[in-house]
Design a protein around this motif. Structure first.
Motif, mmCIF file in Angstrom:
data_model
loop_
_atom_site.group_PDB
_atom_site.id
_atom_site.type_symbol
_atom_site.label_atom_id
_atom_site.label_comp_id
_atom_site.label_asym_id
_atom_site.label_seq_id
_atom_site.Cartn_x
_atom_site.Cartn_y
_atom_site.Cartn_z
ATOM 1 N N THR A 84 0.805 -1.187 -0.100
ATOM 2 C CA THR A 84 0.039 0.031 -0.049
ATOM 3 C C THR A 84 0.951 1.165 -0.093
ATOM 4 O OG1 THR A 84 -1.815 -1.191 1.307
ATOM 5 C CG2 THR A 84 -1.813 1.210 1.099
ATOM 6 N N LEU A 85 1.838 1.132 0.703
ATOM 7 C CA LEU A 85 2.855 2.466 0.801
ATOM 8 C C LEU A 85 3.580 2.543 -0.836
ATOM 9 C CD1 LEU A 85 4.686 1.980 4.100
ATOM 10 C CD2 LEU A 85 2.918 3.736 3.661
ATOM 11 N N MET A 86 3.619 1.456 -1.291
ATOM 12 C CA MET A 86 4.407 1.510 -2.756
ATOM 13 C C MET A 86 3.304 2.401 -3.784
ATOM 14 S SD MET A 86 6.417 -2.144 -2.990
ATOM 15 C CE MET A 86 6.667 -1.808 -4.867
ATOM 16 N N ASP A 87 2.001 1.804 -3.679
ATOM 17 C CA ASP A 87 1.097 2.451 -4.308
ATOM 18 C C ASP A 87 0.937 3.876 -3.944
ATOM 19 O OD1 ASP A 87 0.558 0.184 -5.303
ATOM 20 O OD2 ASP A 87 -1.123 -0.570 -4.071
ATOM 21 N N MET A 88 1.147 4.354 -2.915
ATOM 22 C CA MET A 88 0.929 5.840 -2.430
ATOM 23 C C MET A 88 2.062 6.496 -2.841
ATOM 24 S SD MET A 88 -0.694 5.459 1.392
ATOM 25 C CE MET A 88 -1.011 7.050 1.946
ATOM 26 N N ARG A 89 3.264 5.996 -2.763
ATOM 27 C CA ARG A 89 4.529 6.536 -3.332
ATOM 28 C C ARG A 89 4.456 7.016 -4.594
ATOM 29 N NH1 ARG A 89 7.759 2.757 -1.751
ATOM 30 N NH2 ARG A 89 7.839 3.270 0.428
ATOM 31 N N ALA A 90 3.849 6.122 -5.426
ATOM 32 C CA ALA A 90 3.606 6.063 -6.760
ATOM 33 C C ALA A 90 2.754 7.418 -7.142
ATOM 34 C CB ALA A 90 3.186 4.898 -7.303
ATOM 35 N N MET A 91 1.935 7.684 -6.152
ATOM 36 C CA MET A 91 0.952 8.888 -6.181
ATOM 37 C C MET A 91 1.583 10.232 -5.829
ATOM 38 S SD MET A 91 -2.780 7.161 -5.587
ATOM 39 C CE MET A 91 -3.310 5.711 -6.551
ATOM 40 N N TYR A 125 -1.355 -0.604 7.902
ATOM 41 C CA TYR A 125 -2.415 -0.956 6.586
ATOM 42 C C TYR A 125 -3.594 -0.377 6.697
ATOM 43 C CZ TYR A 125 -4.862 -4.218 3.784
ATOM 44 O OH TYR A 125 -5.504 -4.413 2.635
ATOM 45 N N ILE A 126 -4.290 -0.174 7.908
ATOM 46 C CA ILE A 126 -5.733 0.484 8.101
ATOM 47 C C ILE A 126 -5.561 1.747 7.620
ATOM 48 C CG2 ILE A 126 -7.309 1.010 9.674
ATOM 49 C CD1 ILE A 126 -6.742 -1.630 11.268
ATOM 50 N N LYS A 127 -4.566 2.388 8.181
ATOM 51 C CA LYS A 127 -4.702 3.887 7.806
ATOM 52 C C LYS A 127 -4.314 4.345 6.414
ATOM 53 C CE LYS A 127 -3.946 5.578 12.569
ATOM 54 N NZ LYS A 127 -2.792 6.518 13.276
ATOM 55 N N THR A 128 -3.489 3.567 6.012
ATOM 56 C CA THR A 128 -3.092 3.806 4.469
ATOM 57 C C THR A 128 -4.085 3.392 3.494
ATOM 58 O OG1 THR A 128 -1.707 1.675 4.425
ATOM 59 C CG2 THR A 128 -0.290 4.090 5.013
ATOM 60 N N SER A 129 -4.747 2.131 3.882
ATOM 61 C CA SER A 129 -5.895 1.783 2.905
ATOM 62 C C SER A 129 -6.836 2.718 2.985
ATOM 63 C CB SER A 129 -6.365 0.293 3.592
ATOM 64 O OG SER A 129 -5.307 -0.396 3.423
ATOM 65 N N SER A 130 -7.227 3.345 4.073
ATOM 66 C CA SER A 130 -8.451 4.578 4.120
ATOM 67 C C SER A 130 -7.868 5.696 3.295
ATOM 68 C CB SER A 130 -8.348 4.922 5.634
ATOM 69 O OG SER A 130 -9.368 5.882 5.668
ATOM 70 N N THR A 131 -6.661 5.991 3.293
ATOM 71 C CA THR A 131 -6.035 7.007 2.569
ATOM 72 C C THR A 131 -6.246 6.701 0.908
ATOM 73 O OG1 THR A 131 -4.560 7.663 4.134
ATOM 74 C CG2 THR A 131 -4.003 8.503 2.121
ATOM 75 N N MET A 132 -6.044 5.566 0.756
ATOM 76 C CA MET A 132 -5.841 5.086 -0.750
ATOM 77 C C MET A 132 -7.289 5.077 -1.190
ATOM 78 S SD MET A 132 -3.289 4.385 -2.192
ATOM 79 C CE MET A 132 -3.957 3.416 -3.624
ATOM 80 N N SER A 137 -11.377 7.495 -4.669
ATOM 81 C CA SER A 137 -12.685 8.046 -4.877
ATOM 82 C C SER A 137 -12.603 9.584 -5.442
ATOM 83 C CB SER A 137 -13.130 8.382 -3.356
ATOM 84 O OG SER A 137 -14.483 9.065 -3.313
ATOM 85 N N ALA A 138 -11.705 10.391 -5.022
ATOM 86 C CA ALA A 138 -11.468 11.748 -5.541
ATOM 87 C C ALA A 138 -10.980 11.801 -7.189
ATOM 88 C CB ALA A 138 -10.279 12.448 -4.877
ATOM 89 N N LYS A 176 -2.874 17.054 -3.451
ATOM 90 C CA LYS A 176 -3.470 15.981 -2.477
ATOM 91 C C LYS A 176 -4.621 16.477 -1.533
ATOM 92 C CE LYS A 176 0.071 13.761 -4.162
ATOM 93 N NZ LYS A 176 0.562 14.750 -5.010
ATOM 94 N N ARG A 177 -5.167 17.352 -2.022
ATOM 95 C CA ARG A 177 -6.580 17.973 -1.291
ATOM 96 C C ARG A 177 -7.743 17.273 -1.588
ATOM 97 N NH1 ARG A 177 -7.711 22.978 -2.291
ATOM 98 N NH2 ARG A 177 -5.862 23.116 -4.077
ATOM 99 N N PHE A 178 -7.767 16.028 -1.295
ATOM 100 C CA PHE A 178 -8.891 15.121 -1.790
ATOM 101 C C PHE A 178 -10.254 15.358 -1.558
ATOM 102 C CE2 PHE A 178 -4.872 12.648 -1.042
ATOM 103 C CZ PHE A 178 -4.575 12.570 -2.288
ATOM 104 N N GLY A 179 -10.321 16.167 -0.243
ATOM 105 C CA GLY A 179 -11.874 16.476 0.044
ATOM 106 C C GLY A 179 -12.338 17.640 -0.480
ATOM 107 N N ASP A 180 -11.367 18.565 -1.072
ATOM 108 C CA ASP A 180 -11.712 19.711 -2.041
ATOM 109 C C ASP A 180 -11.907 19.177 -3.486
ATOM 110 O OD1 ASP A 180 -11.216 21.440 0.309
ATOM 111 O OD2 ASP A 180 -9.129 22.145 -0.766
#
Length: 203
Positions: A84-91, A125-132, A137-138, A176-180
């Motif tokens: 999951t960290l690798m996926d986030m790093r790619a973003m 894993y839980i926190k990064t999955s939530s971010t992913m 979604s955004a 990375k302002r996904f809420g906006d």
């Protein structure tokens, strides 16, 4: 004699509880069940020394099974967290906090503190999955609005007043302002529905 009976009862209680736990997670093996049956038989014939010795050996075997299971669970959770960290790093998402936590989990694993390692890896894993999920979604709603703008334009609807707002959503995504991103895109979706209704009503 009294002390012997206390040890016997304590060991049997621990084993029964451990066996119940193993059974719940599908780790109860035939050899553990067979050994427990032999101990129960020895209990029937009041061979208490044999019961105590055999029950302590069985508890060691159960602990080994538990340890192997925890090790497998820790490795799987750390692998999932790292992926999951690798996926986030790619973003391009900032990960230093989580990467430091993962290092701590690995050190705990190397020190055979498996419960600590599992707890940290699970938290990551839980926190990064939530971010992913938030990122996905955004991204999905941004692409959806982009498609709706293109479709509206193809139908002859003037969408020029919305392009500036759409660029704001794209900027928010890159920052990375996904809420906006979601807020702006939902606003644009409503505006486009209204534009389409007006366009086809006036034709």
């Amino acid at each position: 004699r009294q002390r012997q009976m206390c040890i016997r009862d304590r060991n049997m209680s621990r084993i029964q509880s451990a066996i119940d736990d193993l059974n719940k997670v599908g780790l109860l093996t035939n050899d553990i069940e067979a050994e427990y049956s032999r101990i129960e038989s020895a209990m029937t014939y009041r061979k208490y020394n044999e019961v105590i010795e055999a029950s302590e050996k069985l508890m060691q075997k159960i602990d080994e099974v538990r340890k192997k299971h925890v090790i497998h669970e820790v490795l799987e959770m750390m692998f999932n967290a790292e992926q999951t960290l690798m996926d986030m790093r790619a973003m391009g998402i900032e990960l230093e906090k989580y990467e430091n936590k993962l290092k701590t989990a690995k050190k705990a694993f190397e020190a055979e503190d498996y419960n600590k390692a599992l707890s940290i890896a699970r938290e990551i894993y839980i926190k990064t999955s939530s971010t992913m999920k938030e990122v996905s979604s955004a991204y999905d709603i941004l692409k959806s609005v982009e498609k709706e703008l293109a479709n509206a334009r193809a139908q002859g609807i003037d969408v020029s007043e919305h392009l500036g707002r759409f660029e704001e959503a794209r900027t928010a995504m890159s920052e990375k302002r996904f809420g906006d991103v979601k807020e702006i895109c939902l606003e644009l979706e409503k505006a486009l529905v209204s534009d389409k209704m007006s366009y086809f009503r006036d034709r």
